[in-house]
Design a protein around this motif. Structure first.
Motif, PDB file in Angstrom:
ATOM      1  N   ILE A  36     -23.679  -5.357  20.021  1.00 22.61           N
ATOM      2  CA  ILE A  36     -24.437  -4.309  20.708  1.00 22.61           C
ATOM      3  C   ILE A  36     -25.934  -4.602  20.644  1.00 22.61           C
ATOM      4  O   ILE A  36     -26.652  -4.446  21.633  1.00 22.61           O
ATOM      5  CB  ILE A  36     -24.110  -2.926  20.110  1.00 22.61           C
ATOM      6  CG1 ILE A  36     -22.684  -2.543  20.460  1.00 22.61           C
ATOM      7  CG2 ILE A  36     -25.084  -1.867  20.606  1.00 22.61           C
ATOM      8  CD1 ILE A  36     -22.189  -1.298  19.759  1.00 22.61           C
ATOM      9  N   MET A  37     -26.405  -5.051  19.490  1.00 26.34           N
ATOM     10  CA  MET A  37     -27.829  -5.366  19.349  1.00 26.34           C
ATOM     11  C   MET A  37     -28.223  -6.545  20.235  1.00 26.34           C
ATOM     12  O   MET A  37     -29.298  -6.549  20.847  1.00 26.34           O
ATOM     13  CB  MET A  37     -28.149  -5.667  17.884  1.00 26.34           C
ATOM     14  CG  MET A  37     -28.102  -4.449  17.000  1.00 26.34           C
ATOM     15  SD  MET A  37     -28.288  -4.835  15.260  1.00 26.34           S
ATOM     16  CE  MET A  37     -29.976  -5.374  15.205  1.00 26.34           C
ATOM     17  N   MET A  38     -27.358  -7.558  20.322  1.00 26.34           N
ATOM     18  CA  MET A  38     -27.671  -8.714  21.162  1.00 26.34           C
ATOM     19  C   MET A  38     -27.666  -8.347  22.645  1.00 26.34           C
ATOM     20  O   MET A  38     -28.488  -8.846  23.418  1.00 26.34           O
ATOM     21  CB  MET A  38     -26.674  -9.840  20.895  1.00 26.34           C
ATOM     22  CG  MET A  38     -26.919 -10.539  19.577  1.00 26.34           C
ATOM     23  SD  MET A  38     -25.676 -11.750  19.113  1.00 26.34           S
ATOM     24  CE  MET A  38     -25.459 -12.685  20.590  1.00 26.34           C
ATOM     25  N   LEU A  39     -26.740  -7.473  23.050  1.00 32.10           N
ATOM     26  CA  LEU A  39     -26.657  -7.092  24.453  1.00 32.10           C
ATOM     27  C   LEU A  39     -27.796  -6.187  24.897  1.00 32.10           C
ATOM     28  O   LEU A  39     -28.153  -6.150  26.072  1.00 32.10           O
ATOM     29  CB  LEU A  39     -25.319  -6.407  24.730  1.00 32.10           C
ATOM     30  CG  LEU A  39     -24.088  -7.310  24.643  1.00 32.10           C
ATOM     31  CD1 LEU A  39     -22.822  -6.480  24.769  1.00 32.10           C
ATOM     32  CD2 LEU A  39     -24.135  -8.381  25.713  1.00 32.10           C
ATOM     33  N   THR A  40     -28.390  -5.439  23.963  1.00 32.54           N
ATOM     34  CA  THR A  40     -29.430  -4.483  24.329  1.00 32.54           C
ATOM     35  C   THR A  40     -30.823  -4.911  23.884  1.00 32.54           C
ATOM     36  O   THR A  40     -31.747  -4.097  23.915  1.00 32.54           O
ATOM     37  CB  THR A  40     -29.115  -3.099  23.740  1.00 32.54           C
ATOM     38  OG1 THR A  40     -29.058  -3.202  22.319  1.00 32.54           O
ATOM     39  CG2 THR A  40     -27.815  -2.552  24.281  1.00 32.54           C
ATOM     40  N   ARG A  41     -30.996  -6.162  23.487  1.00 28.22           N
ATOM     41  CA  ARG A  41     -32.316  -6.571  22.994  1.00 28.22           C
ATOM     42  C   ARG A  41     -33.353  -6.677  24.106  1.00 28.22           C
ATOM     43  O   ARG A  41     -34.549  -6.620  23.842  1.00 28.22           O
ATOM     44  CB  ARG A  41     -32.219  -7.881  22.227  1.00 28.22           C
ATOM     45  CG  ARG A  41     -31.810  -9.051  23.056  1.00 28.22           C
ATOM     46  CD  ARG A  41     -31.706 -10.273  22.218  1.00 28.22           C
ATOM     47  NE  ARG A  41     -31.003 -11.306  22.981  1.00 28.22           N
ATOM     48  CZ  ARG A  41     -30.554 -12.407  22.473  1.00 28.22           C
ATOM     49  NH1 ARG A  41     -30.723 -12.638  21.204  1.00 28.22           N
ATOM     50  NH2 ARG A  41     -29.931 -13.268  23.221  1.00 28.22           N
ATOM     51  N   GLN A  42     -32.940  -6.816  25.355  1.00 26.80           N
ATOM     52  CA  GLN A  42     -33.880  -6.923  26.464  1.00 26.80           C
ATOM     53  C   GLN A  42     -34.189  -5.571  27.115  1.00 26.80           C
ATOM     54  O   GLN A  42     -34.970  -5.505  28.052  1.00 26.80           O
ATOM     55  CB  GLN A  42     -33.327  -7.876  27.534  1.00 26.80           C
ATOM     56  CG  GLN A  42     -33.125  -9.290  27.040  1.00 26.80           C
ATOM     57  CD  GLN A  42     -34.419  -9.966  26.634  1.00 26.80           C
ATOM     58  OE1 GLN A  42     -35.464  -9.724  27.225  1.00 26.80           O
ATOM     59  NE2 GLN A  42     -34.357 -10.793  25.607  1.00 26.80           N
ATOM     60  N   VAL A  43     -33.577  -4.509  26.641  1.00 32.69           N
ATOM     61  CA  VAL A  43     -33.787  -3.184  27.224  1.00 32.69           C
ATOM     62  C   VAL A  43     -35.138  -2.646  26.771  1.00 32.69           C
ATOM     63  O   VAL A  43     -35.466  -2.656  25.590  1.00 32.69           O
ATOM     64  CB  VAL A  43     -32.655  -2.222  26.791  1.00 32.69           C
ATOM     65  CG1 VAL A  43     -32.940  -0.812  27.283  1.00 32.69           C
ATOM     66  CG2 VAL A  43     -31.321  -2.716  27.288  1.00 32.69           C
ATOM     67  N   ASN A  44     -35.921  -2.191  27.713  1.00 31.20           N
ATOM     68  CA  ASN A  44     -37.206  -1.580  27.407  1.00 31.20           C
ATOM     69  C   ASN A  44     -36.975  -0.083  27.195  1.00 31.20           C
ATOM     70  O   ASN A  44     -36.900   0.688  28.138  1.00 31.20           O
ATOM     71  CB  ASN A  44     -38.204  -1.823  28.539  1.00 31.20           C
ATOM     72  CG  ASN A  44     -39.571  -1.278  28.222  1.00 31.20           C
ATOM     73  OD1 ASN A  44     -39.816  -0.796  27.118  1.00 31.20           O
ATOM     74  ND2 ASN A  44     -40.461  -1.352  29.177  1.00 31.20           N
ATOM     75  N   TRP A  45     -36.853   0.329  25.943  1.00 30.42           N
ATOM     76  CA  TRP A  45     -36.509   1.700  25.624  1.00 30.42           C
ATOM     77  C   TRP A  45     -37.661   2.668  25.896  1.00 30.42           C
ATOM     78  O   TRP A  45     -37.460   3.870  25.975  1.00 30.42           O
ATOM     79  CB  TRP A  45     -36.103   1.814  24.164  1.00 30.42           C
ATOM     80  CG  TRP A  45     -34.876   1.011  23.845  1.00 30.42           C
ATOM     81  CD1 TRP A  45     -34.840  -0.170  23.195  1.00 30.42           C
ATOM     82  CD2 TRP A  45     -33.527   1.315  24.198  1.00 30.42           C
ATOM     83  NE1 TRP A  45     -33.539  -0.620  23.108  1.00 30.42           N
ATOM     84  CE2 TRP A  45     -32.721   0.274  23.713  1.00 30.42           C
ATOM     85  CE3 TRP A  45     -32.924   2.369  24.867  1.00 30.42           C
ATOM     86  CZ2 TRP A  45     -31.338   0.257  23.867  1.00 30.42           C
ATOM     87  CZ3 TRP A  45     -31.558   2.350  25.037  1.00 30.42           C
ATOM     88  CH2 TRP A  45     -30.772   1.310  24.546  1.00 30.42           C
ATOM     89  N   TYR A  46     -38.879   2.174  26.045  1.00 31.48           N
ATOM     90  CA  TYR A  46     -40.041   3.035  26.240  1.00 31.48           C
ATOM     91  C   TYR A  46     -40.508   3.044  27.688  1.00 31.48           C
ATOM     92  O   TYR A  46     -41.587   3.534  27.979  1.00 31.48           O
ATOM     93  CB  TYR A  46     -41.181   2.588  25.327  1.00 31.48           C
ATOM     94  CG  TYR A  46     -40.786   2.626  23.867  1.00 31.48           C
ATOM     95  CD1 TYR A  46     -40.694   3.854  23.202  1.00 31.48           C
ATOM     96  CD2 TYR A  46     -40.469   1.474  23.180  1.00 31.48           C
ATOM     97  CE1 TYR A  46     -40.312   3.909  21.880  1.00 31.48           C
ATOM     98  CE2 TYR A  46     -40.074   1.520  21.856  1.00 31.48           C
ATOM     99  CZ  TYR A  46     -40.003   2.747  21.218  1.00 31.48           C
ATOM    100  OH  TYR A  46     -39.615   2.787  19.906  1.00 31.48           O
ATOM    101  N   ARG A  47     -39.741   2.514  28.605  1.00 33.68           N
ATOM    102  CA  ARG A  47     -40.112   2.456  30.004  1.00 33.68           C
ATOM    103  C   ARG A  47     -40.329   3.846  30.580  1.00 33.68           C
ATOM    104  O   ARG A  47     -41.279   4.108  31.294  1.00 33.68           O
ATOM    105  CB  ARG A  47     -39.066   1.701  30.802  1.00 33.68           C
ATOM    106  CG  ARG A  47     -39.415   1.556  32.264  1.00 33.68           C
ATOM    107  CD  ARG A  47     -38.312   0.917  33.028  1.00 33.68           C
ATOM    108  NE  ARG A  47     -37.113   1.733  32.866  1.00 33.68           N
ATOM    109  CZ  ARG A  47     -35.891   1.289  33.015  1.00 33.68           C
ATOM    110  NH1 ARG A  47     -35.680   0.046  33.301  1.00 33.68           N
ATOM    111  NH2 ARG A  47     -34.859   2.087  32.869  1.00 33.68           N
ATOM    112  N   GLY A  48     -39.452   4.778  30.288  1.00 35.65           N
ATOM    113  CA  GLY A  48     -39.553   6.128  30.828  1.00 35.65           C
ATOM    114  C   GLY A  48     -40.770   6.869  30.312  1.00 35.65           C
ATOM    115  O   GLY A  48     -41.420   7.609  31.034  1.00 35.65           O
TER     116      GLY A  48
END
Length: 53
Positions: A36-48
């Motif tokens: 899960i960590m490897m799959l979501t490492r490129q997600v920009n969680w602060y974009r919104g």
């Protein structure tokens, strides 16, 4: 269908190995969390939040 069969066999093996159930369960949780960590490492969680300001 293949995923369900794999998951069922993994859980059956985990439950049948009573002596190593805690070790195998901990390793399983570690592997799942790592994936899960490897799959979501490129997600920009602060974009919104940046768009609101």
């Amino acid at each position: 269908m293949l995923g369900i069969l794999f998951l069922y066999s993994l859980l059956y093996g985990l439950l049948s190995a009573e002596d190593y159930a805690l070790l195998m369960g901990s390793l399983l949780v570690f592997v799942v969390l790592s994936l899960i960590m490897m799959l979501t490492r490129q997600v920009n969680w602060y974009r919104g939040k940046a768009e609101e300001e």
